[in-house]
Design a protein around this motif. Sequence first.
Motif, short mmCIF file in Angstrom:
data_model
loop_
_atom_site.label_atom_id
_atom_site.label_comp_id
_atom_site.label_asym_id
_atom_site.label_seq_id
_atom_site.Cartn_x
_atom_site.Cartn_y
_atom_site.Cartn_z
N GLY A 125 -10.65 11.68 1.36
CA GLY A 125 -10.49 11.52 0.75
C GLY A 125 -10.20 12.61 -0.22
N ASP A 126 -10.89 13.66 0.01
CA ASP A 126 -10.43 15.37 -1.22
C ASP A 126 -8.89 15.77 -0.31
OD1 ASP A 126 -13.08 14.27 -2.28
OD2 ASP A 126 -14.04 15.86 -0.70
N ALA A 176 -8.78 8.01 -3.32
CA ALA A 176 -10.61 7.80 -3.50
C ALA A 176 -10.26 7.21 -2.26
CB ALA A 176 -10.68 6.50 -5.05
N ASP A 177 -12.73 6.87 -1.90
CA ASP A 177 -12.99 6.60 -0.73
C ASP A 177 -12.33 5.14 -0.62
OD1 ASP A 177 -13.86 8.64 -0.75
OD2 ASP A 177 -15.85 8.48 -1.32
N ARG A 225 -10.99 2.64 2.25
CA ARG A 225 -11.55 0.99 2.63
C ARG A 225 -10.39 0.21 2.87
NH1 ARG A 225 -16.53 3.68 0.48
NH2 ARG A 225 -16.13 2.36 -1.89
N GLN A 226 -9.97 -0.25 1.47
CA GLN A 226 -9.40 -1.02 1.24
C GLN A 226 -8.13 -1.37 2.19
OE1 GLN A 226 -8.24 -0.92 -2.92
NE2 GLN A 226 -9.61 -2.03 -3.22
N SER A 227 -7.46 0.03 2.74
CA SER A 227 -6.10 0.28 3.99
C SER A 227 -6.96 0.22 5.12
CB SER A 227 -5.61 1.21 3.51
OG SER A 227 -4.68 1.51 2.38
N TYR A 228 -7.77 0.84 4.92
CA TYR A 228 -8.81 0.44 6.60
C TYR A 228 -9.38 -0.58 6.61
CZ TYR A 228 -11.95 1.13 10.38
OH TYR A 228 -13.23 1.32 11.33
N ARG A 278 1.04 -1.33 -0.01
CA ARG A 278 0.14 0.23 0.14
C ARG A 278 0.60 0.73 -0.21
NH1 ARG A 278 -4.67 -0.96 -1.73
NH2 ARG A 278 -5.55 -3.16 -1.68
N SER A 279 0.14 2.03 -0.45
CA SER A 279 1.04 3.86 -0.51
C SER A 279 1.31 4.33 0.70
CB SER A 279 0.62 3.92 -2.01
OG SER A 279 -0.32 5.34 -1.78
N PRO A 280 1.89 4.71 1.27
CA PRO A 280 2.28 5.49 2.17
C PRO A 280 0.94 6.62 2.31
CG PRO A 280 4.47 5.99 1.62
CD PRO A 280 3.26 5.37 0.33
N ILE A 281 0.57 7.00 1.52
CA ILE A 281 -0.61 8.09 1.44
C ILE A 281 -1.61 8.19 1.87
CG2 ILE A 281 -1.90 9.73 0.34
CD1 ILE A 281 0.82 10.36 -1.97
#
Length: 318
Positions: A277-278, A283-284, A288-291, A250-253
């Motif tokens: 996200g803004d 993207a949302d 969610r995937q990282s969360y 996953r990217s650090p951002i």
Amino acid sequence: MASTSRGDALALPKVQCPNHPDAMLVEDYRAGDMICPECGLVVGDRVIDVGSEWRTFTNEKATKDPSRVGDAQNPLLNGGDLTTMISKGTGAASFDEFGNSKYQNRRTMSSSDRAMLNAFKEITTMADRINLPRNIIDRTNNLFKQVYEQKSLKGRANDAIASACLYIACRQEGVPRTFKEICAVSRISKKEIGRCFKLILKALETSVDLITTGDFMSRFCSNLGLPKQVQMAATYIARKAVEQDLVPGRSPISVAAAAIYMASQASAEKKTQKEIGDIAGVADVTIRQSYRLIYPRAADLFPPDFKFDTPVDKLPQL
């Protein structure tokens, strides 16, 4: 007769007081006189003042400089920016019998200098839009000059090269910006900036430090209006998630955005995925995937002194 060497003959006479030759003369800038401080004798008059003709105050520097010596010398340009422009004549003596101007400007600037000058203006404009300091603008200008003179990116638009140089300069100065942030202030696509970024690193044989979640955390939280406690918790969560290898690939951002979302949901200052996200430019669904990757270990990721407004078991599961 005493002989005088050629060097002594060509030397300028020293201005000094005949009665006090060792005295340091005082210059009266208003009257243009050199005065002996011991006896008050005016030793020299009509001294040329080499100082500034006008007084320029801080608030006026950004608008108009009334000095008559032209722009400041730009060391990045080959010609030193020492050019002369002949203004358009208005009187009859300025034109010949056919109506053509007698005095015309030759090419006052080479095409390469003109291209670099336009790129420098574009770099300054982009940097001002995202409030970057002067040292980053100077580093970006130097990077662009190196790339332009090497001609290693021929065929690429100068705006794309300038945008990539700005991205590199931000990372080298320790204040990285995302590709989307650079893309938002330029007219170049994210994909093209990414291509130029890789080509420039290869051409200049340079490198940039890897970005981490901490590089963006304070700026993202500040833009979201989150308190210091939430920012510290988000930083702690992101660092622990990386150390425990919970977010591989996953990217650090995206990890930073997910950590901010988790910390805000546990506090009283709750932020939605869209709001984060803004600001982060992700993207949302990415948040969610990282969360989802860090949620199972949420209890171990929060700092020990964090004050929960929402318990860990009540956090959204997504």
